[in-house]
Design a protein around this motif. Structure first.
Motif, short mmCIF file in Angstrom:
data_model
loop_
_atom_site.label_atom_id
_atom_site.label_comp_id
_atom_site.label_asym_id
_atom_site.label_seq_id
_atom_site.Cartn_x
_atom_site.Cartn_y
_atom_site.Cartn_z
N ALA A 33 -3.79 7.21 -2.59
CA ALA A 33 -3.22 6.89 -1.28
C ALA A 33 -4.04 5.80 -0.59
O ALA A 33 -3.49 4.84 -0.04
CB ALA A 33 -3.16 8.14 -0.41
N ILE A 34 -5.36 5.93 -0.64
CA ILE A 34 -6.23 4.93 0.00
C ILE A 34 -6.07 3.57 -0.68
O ILE A 34 -5.99 2.54 -0.01
CB ILE A 34 -7.70 5.41 -0.01
CG1 ILE A 34 -7.85 6.62 0.92
CG2 ILE A 34 -8.64 4.28 0.42
CD1 ILE A 34 -9.20 7.31 0.83
N HIS A 41 -2.18 -3.28 3.08
CA HIS A 41 -2.87 -3.97 4.16
C HIS A 41 -3.22 -5.41 3.75
O HIS A 41 -3.03 -6.35 4.52
CB HIS A 41 -4.14 -3.21 4.56
CG HIS A 41 -4.97 -3.91 5.58
ND1 HIS A 41 -4.61 -3.99 6.90
CD2 HIS A 41 -6.14 -4.60 5.46
CE1 HIS A 41 -5.53 -4.67 7.56
NE2 HIS A 41 -6.46 -5.06 6.71
N GLN A 42 -3.72 -5.56 2.53
CA GLN A 42 -4.10 -6.88 2.04
C GLN A 42 -2.87 -7.79 1.92
O GLN A 42 -2.92 -8.96 2.32
CB GLN A 42 -4.78 -6.76 0.68
CG GLN A 42 -5.39 -8.05 0.18
CD GLN A 42 -6.17 -7.84 -1.12
OE1 GLN A 42 -6.10 -6.78 -1.73
NE2 GLN A 42 -6.89 -8.86 -1.52
N GLU A 43 -1.75 -7.27 1.41
CA GLU A 43 -0.52 -8.05 1.30
C GLU A 43 -0.01 -8.48 2.67
O GLU A 43 0.41 -9.61 2.85
CB GLU A 43 0.55 -7.23 0.57
CG GLU A 43 0.31 -7.05 -0.90
CD GLU A 43 1.28 -6.05 -1.54
OE1 GLU A 43 2.17 -5.53 -0.84
OE2 GLU A 43 1.13 -5.81 -2.75
N THR A 44 -0.08 -7.58 3.60
CA THR A 44 0.35 -7.89 4.97
C THR A 44 -0.52 -9.00 5.56
O THR A 44 -0.01 -9.92 6.21
CB THR A 44 0.29 -6.63 5.86
OG1 THR A 44 1.10 -5.63 5.29
CG2 THR A 44 0.75 -6.93 7.28
N LYS A 45 -1.81 -8.91 5.34
CA LYS A 45 -2.72 -9.94 5.84
C LYS A 45 -2.42 -11.30 5.24
O LYS A 45 -2.43 -12.33 5.92
CB LYS A 45 -4.17 -9.54 5.53
CG LYS A 45 -5.03 -9.35 6.74
CD LYS A 45 -6.43 -8.99 6.32
CE LYS A 45 -7.36 -9.67 7.29
NZ LYS A 45 -8.74 -9.31 7.08
N GLU A 46 -2.14 -11.34 3.92
CA GLU A 46 -1.83 -12.60 3.26
C GLU A 46 -0.53 -13.19 3.78
O GLU A 46 -0.43 -14.39 4.01
CB GLU A 46 -1.75 -12.40 1.74
CG GLU A 46 -3.10 -12.18 1.10
CD GLU A 46 -3.01 -11.82 -0.38
OE1 GLU A 46 -1.88 -11.81 -0.93
OE2 GLU A 46 -4.06 -11.55 -0.97
N LYS A 47 0.48 -12.33 3.97
CA LYS A 47 1.76 -12.81 4.51
C LYS A 47 1.56 -13.34 5.92
O LYS A 47 2.11 -14.36 6.29
CB LYS A 47 2.80 -11.69 4.51
CG LYS A 47 3.36 -11.39 3.17
CD LYS A 47 4.39 -10.28 3.26
CE LYS A 47 4.90 -9.87 1.90
NZ LYS A 47 5.83 -8.74 1.97
#
Length: 156
Positions: A33-34, A41-47
């Motif tokens: 889960a973590i 979170h990382q994908e959202t930051k890149e987008k």
């Protein structure tokens, strides 16, 4: 994928969140889960970064295009204003020299010389527009059809 073992301490609220996340996404272990949370979170930051970068580039390009176009408009308006001011001074001098008290507008009577002057100005403007259109076409820009209608209306 290489995995590393960690011992971590979490507050109750975070632990409850991870447990709920595990149930919602059908994970067996908190580590899964973590990892999923971190990956999302990382994908959202890149987008977010790419959208911010794209919007900044588009904004800068749009700003430059508008600045260039507004500069052209401003220069044209300044030139027209200068010519208008010169004509006002010229007409004021003529009225003073001939001692005219009244004013005959073109609504009441338009002299032939005024008609000739209007035609000359319209032709000059149409020629300048045509030069600009030709220049834009030579640079690979698409022709503006609205100027074609003006040329037809002026019989040029």
């Amino acid at each position: 994928m290489e995995k590393n073992r960690r011992t971590i301490s979490l507050d109750t609220k975070t632990d409850e969140y991870i447990q709920a996340y595990m149930e919602e996404h059908h994970f067996r272990f908190p580590g899964e889960a973590i990892m999923d949370i971190c990956q999302k979170h990382q994908e959202t930051k890149e987008k977010e970064w790419s959208l911010q970068y794209i919007s900044e580039v588009v904004s800068n390009n749009l700003h430059q295009v508008l600045k260039d176009e507004l500069t052209k408009i401003r220069l044209g308006a300044n030139s027209a204003d200068k010519n208008t001011q010169i004509l006002i001074e010229y007409m004021n001098g003529l009225f003073f020299h001939h001692g005219f008290d009244g004013l005959m507008t073109t609504d009441l009577q338009e002299l032939d010389s005024t008609k000739v002057a209007k035609e000359a100005v319209e032709k000059r403007i149409a020629n300048q527009r045509q030069k600009r259109i030709d220049w834009e076409e030579s640079k690979g820009k698409q022709p503006s059809h609205r100027w074609m209608y003006i040329k037809i209306a002026l019989n040029i």
